[in-house]
Design a protein around this motif. Structure first.
Motif, PDB file in Angstrom:
ATOM      1  N   SER A 156     -13.537   8.877   2.493  1.00 12.86           N
ATOM      2  CA  SER A 156     -12.712   7.666   2.582  1.00 12.86           C
ATOM      3  C   SER A 156     -13.126   6.667   3.656  1.00 12.86           C
ATOM      4  O   SER A 156     -12.785   5.481   3.548  1.00 12.86           O
ATOM      5  N   GLY A 207      -5.901   7.796   9.694  1.00 14.08           N
ATOM      6  CA  GLY A 207      -5.547   6.906   8.590  1.00 14.08           C
ATOM      7  C   GLY A 207      -6.154   5.535   8.784  1.00 14.08           C
ATOM      8  O   GLY A 207      -6.432   5.131   9.915  1.00 14.08           O
ATOM      9  N   HIS A 208      -6.381   4.812   7.699  1.00 18.99           N
ATOM     10  CA  HIS A 208      -6.804   3.411   7.827  1.00 18.99           C
ATOM     11  C   HIS A 208      -5.663   2.592   8.410  1.00 18.99           C
ATOM     12  O   HIS A 208      -4.500   2.748   7.990  1.00 18.99           O
ATOM     13  N   ASP A 209      -5.970   1.706   9.331  1.00 23.95           N
ATOM     14  CA  ASP A 209      -4.954   0.917  10.032  1.00 23.95           C
ATOM     15  C   ASP A 209      -4.500  -0.254   9.146  1.00 23.95           C
ATOM     16  O   ASP A 209      -5.242  -1.212   8.944  1.00 23.95           O
ATOM     17  N   LEU A 210      -3.273  -0.152   8.630  1.00 25.46           N
ATOM     18  CA  LEU A 210      -2.762  -1.152   7.690  1.00 25.46           C
ATOM     19  C   LEU A 210      -2.360  -2.462   8.378  1.00 25.46           C
ATOM     20  O   LEU A 210      -1.903  -3.379   7.701  1.00 25.46           O
ATOM     21  N   SER A 232       0.786  -1.246   0.000  1.00 28.07           N
ATOM     22  CA  SER A 232       0.000   0.000   0.000  1.00 28.07           C
ATOM     23  C   SER A 232       0.809   1.283   0.000  1.00 28.07           C
ATOM     24  O   SER A 232       0.289   2.335  -0.397  1.00 28.07           O
ATOM     25  N   SER A 276      -9.283  -1.823   1.787  1.00 25.10           N
ATOM     26  CA  SER A 276      -9.808  -3.192   1.651  1.00 25.10           C
ATOM     27  C   SER A 276      -9.315  -4.022   2.830  1.00 25.10           C
ATOM     28  O   SER A 276      -8.105  -4.162   3.017  1.00 25.10           O
ATOM     29  N   HIS A 335      -2.290   5.886   5.907  1.00 24.01           N
ATOM     30  CA  HIS A 335      -2.117   7.094   5.100  1.00 24.01           C
ATOM     31  C   HIS A 335      -2.798   8.264   5.805  1.00 24.01           C
ATOM     32  O   HIS A 335      -3.913   8.126   6.306  1.00 24.01           O
ATOM     33  N   VAL A 362      -8.860   4.387  -0.546  1.00 23.83           N
ATOM     34  CA  VAL A 362      -9.822   3.299  -0.704  1.00 23.83           C
ATOM     35  C   VAL A 362      -9.236   2.102   0.035  1.00 23.83           C
ATOM     36  O   VAL A 362      -8.157   1.620  -0.303  1.00 23.83           O
ATOM     37  N   GLY A 388      -5.566  -4.295   6.755  1.00 23.21           N
ATOM     38  CA  GLY A 388      -5.990  -4.279   5.365  1.00 23.21           C
ATOM     39  C   GLY A 388      -5.054  -3.439   4.523  1.00 23.21           C
ATOM     40  O   GLY A 388      -4.034  -2.940   5.010  1.00 23.21           O
ATOM     41  N   THR A 389      -5.391  -3.290   3.253  1.00 23.27           N
ATOM     42  CA  THR A 389      -4.573  -2.507   2.325  1.00 23.27           C
ATOM     43  C   THR A 389      -5.343  -1.278   1.878  1.00 23.27           C
ATOM     44  O   THR A 389      -6.570  -1.222   1.994  1.00 23.27           O
ATOM     45  N   ALA A 390      -4.612  -0.274   1.363  1.00 17.12           N
ATOM     46  CA  ALA A 390      -5.239   0.976   0.953  1.00 17.12           C
ATOM     47  C   ALA A 390      -4.608   1.495  -0.323  1.00 17.12           C
ATOM     48  O   ALA A 390      -3.407   1.346  -0.546  1.00 17.12           O
ATOM     49  N   VAL A 391      -5.444   2.100  -1.177  1.00 14.21           N
ATOM     50  CA  VAL A 391      -4.978   2.829  -2.354  1.00 14.21           C
ATOM     51  C   VAL A 391      -5.186   4.304  -2.058  1.00 14.21           C
ATOM     52  O   VAL A 391      -6.313   4.747  -1.833  1.00 14.21           O
ATOM     53  N   PHE A 392      -4.093   5.069  -2.052  1.00 20.11           N
ATOM     54  CA  PHE A 392      -4.110   6.460  -1.596  1.00 20.11           C
ATOM     55  C   PHE A 392      -3.983   7.418  -2.765  1.00 20.11           C
ATOM     56  O   PHE A 392      -3.220   7.175  -3.692  1.00 20.11           O
ATOM     57  N   SER A 393      -4.737   8.518  -2.722  1.00 23.32           N
ATOM     58  CA  SER A 393      -4.638   9.572  -3.743  1.00 23.32           C
ATOM     59  C   SER A 393      -4.447  10.907  -3.057  1.00 23.32           C
ATOM     60  O   SER A 393      -5.291  11.324  -2.255  1.00 23.32           O
ATOM     61  N   ARG A 394      -3.373  11.572  -3.382  1.00 27.48           N
ATOM     62  CA  ARG A 394      -3.072  12.839  -2.747  1.00 27.48           C
ATOM     63  C   ARG A 394      -3.971  13.945  -3.273  1.00 27.48           C
ATOM     64  O   ARG A 394      -4.282  14.002  -4.452  1.00 27.48           O
TER      65      ARG A 394
END
Lengths: 148, 148, 148, 148
Positions: C67, C104-107, B67, B115, B105, B113, C110-116
């Motif tokens: 998000s 932030g989402h706790d990695l 990620s 998952s 992030h 996004v 899970g996984t995340a796709v980030f867009s600045r």
């Protein structure tokens, strides 16, 4: 962006104080932190000890010098910061430092008799004064032997 | 005793992963933190940048690898720890590392996004397994070149 | 003086957003935190769940709204603050709120796709603008039903 | 999952101690935290004061009772936790509490003379004993008047 750190442990050195070119007192000491964790069988054990240099400015520096001795258990709150300087060989060096915003004796391990001191108005205005302090500390360090 | 650290900043390197002798994944990256502070005149300015190595274990290592990219803004929570090893010249070296318990992030700077992935029961039992992991990581490092 | 809090847990409600009289977006959600601890026999168990309201301002509010969903695992850093208001019966009420500086989402989960996203200059100047925001939020709340 | 909090502020009440049914001492006090922030013009001002109940167990409870008075500046580290109980009207109530793992006098504001006390082995084994303690505290509270 921020790097907020709080640490409990033992003071592993005497407190060292210096006066910067700007006439400000700084105090520093090494802090040792040995976390405990429970193992698979249920018993407790020590993890490896971590060491970090703690730096204090202004009234905190004065009061730490007057109150804290090697071997004392303390709780420290502040920010982690990388200090960089050039050593006598012209090599860039750096180290991590905990710039303390508060230090206290850890009352899980003893009792304390506290005496309040007066603070000046300037003490309440931390940031840019602190920055000037830091820059003057760094100027001192740039030409000094590498810190321990 | 504990050394609890949380840090927001930018990922300054690619994420590096390795598999320890015990077959566990670890991921690490360098984190850059540039605090801002208000100066005497009221305007804002950057303080010096601090740098720290962040280390992740197990599912966090897998998900960070999948990620996180260089340049991403992240928030990291964990404990500060001193890692020590003996280098090729037989000299003792050490460095400060942020052992992450959570990484995300930073949504002040973008959208994400998410998952969810499945976790095994073992993931919920951190300490002594983590300790074994750390020891095997250290055994690896003792014979490896000094980390950057 | 400061009250620095970081919390990992699950988002227990939908994210609610509102626009204050000053035209600023705020976002809030309830965060549930269930710590695990090892018991005397060595097995792991859950401690009781704690709940706290998390409040976000400005770009963080916009990005959290875009998000974060109920059930997401998140890591939150910020300051604890007591919000006080007078309810419809004229009684003073208060509640503790975590004013987030980063979410932030706790990695670990899970996984995340980030867009600045782009930030305006004003985003970099937190304190007094935030204060004005808070005061306008409070003015809104003073005449609103007590928060859940 | 965790909720890690550190707070500096003033002790706003006398320290109250009680002995639980399990024969353990607990100590609690209210902590007031008034952050300062720089405003747009560059001058400093106080933000609103936040209040939180701090709870201490075992040797920390004993030493806080012996050392801390109303008006003292302190630094507290611990975890935030929601305590819930049923009041005399059968209504569910809850409040946020800072369960302290360390408390110290804040040396930014004065000096301290510290005396170390002996700790028993049991003091080093926090979690499950603490949990039993907490449950017995809650059992006490369930039948007691709502806390202030």
């Amino acid at each position: 962006m921020e790097a907020h750190l709080n640490m409990t442990g033992w003071v592993g050195t005497e407190v060292e104080t210096r006066v910067t070119r700007a006439g400000q007192t700084t105090a520093s000491f090494r802090l040792a932190c040995t976390p405990r964790a429970r193992r698979a069988g249920g018993e407790w054990g020590d993890l490896e000890t971590s060491w970090l240099t703690v730096t204090c400015y202004r009234s905190l520096a004065d009061n730490v010098r007057a109150s804290v001795a090697k071997g004392d258990p303390v709780v420290v709150v502040g920010r982690l910061r990388t200090q960089a300087w050039v050593d006598a060989d012209g090599q860039r060096q750096d180290r991590q430092v905990l710039e303390a915003t508060a230090v206290g004796h850890d009352l899980t391990r003893g009792t304390a008799v506290f005496s309040r001191t007066e603070r000046t108005v300037a003490e309440e205005e931390p940031d840019e004064t602190l920055r000037d302090l830091i820059l003057s500390v760094e100027a001192d360090q740039a030409s000094a032997p590498a810190p321990a």
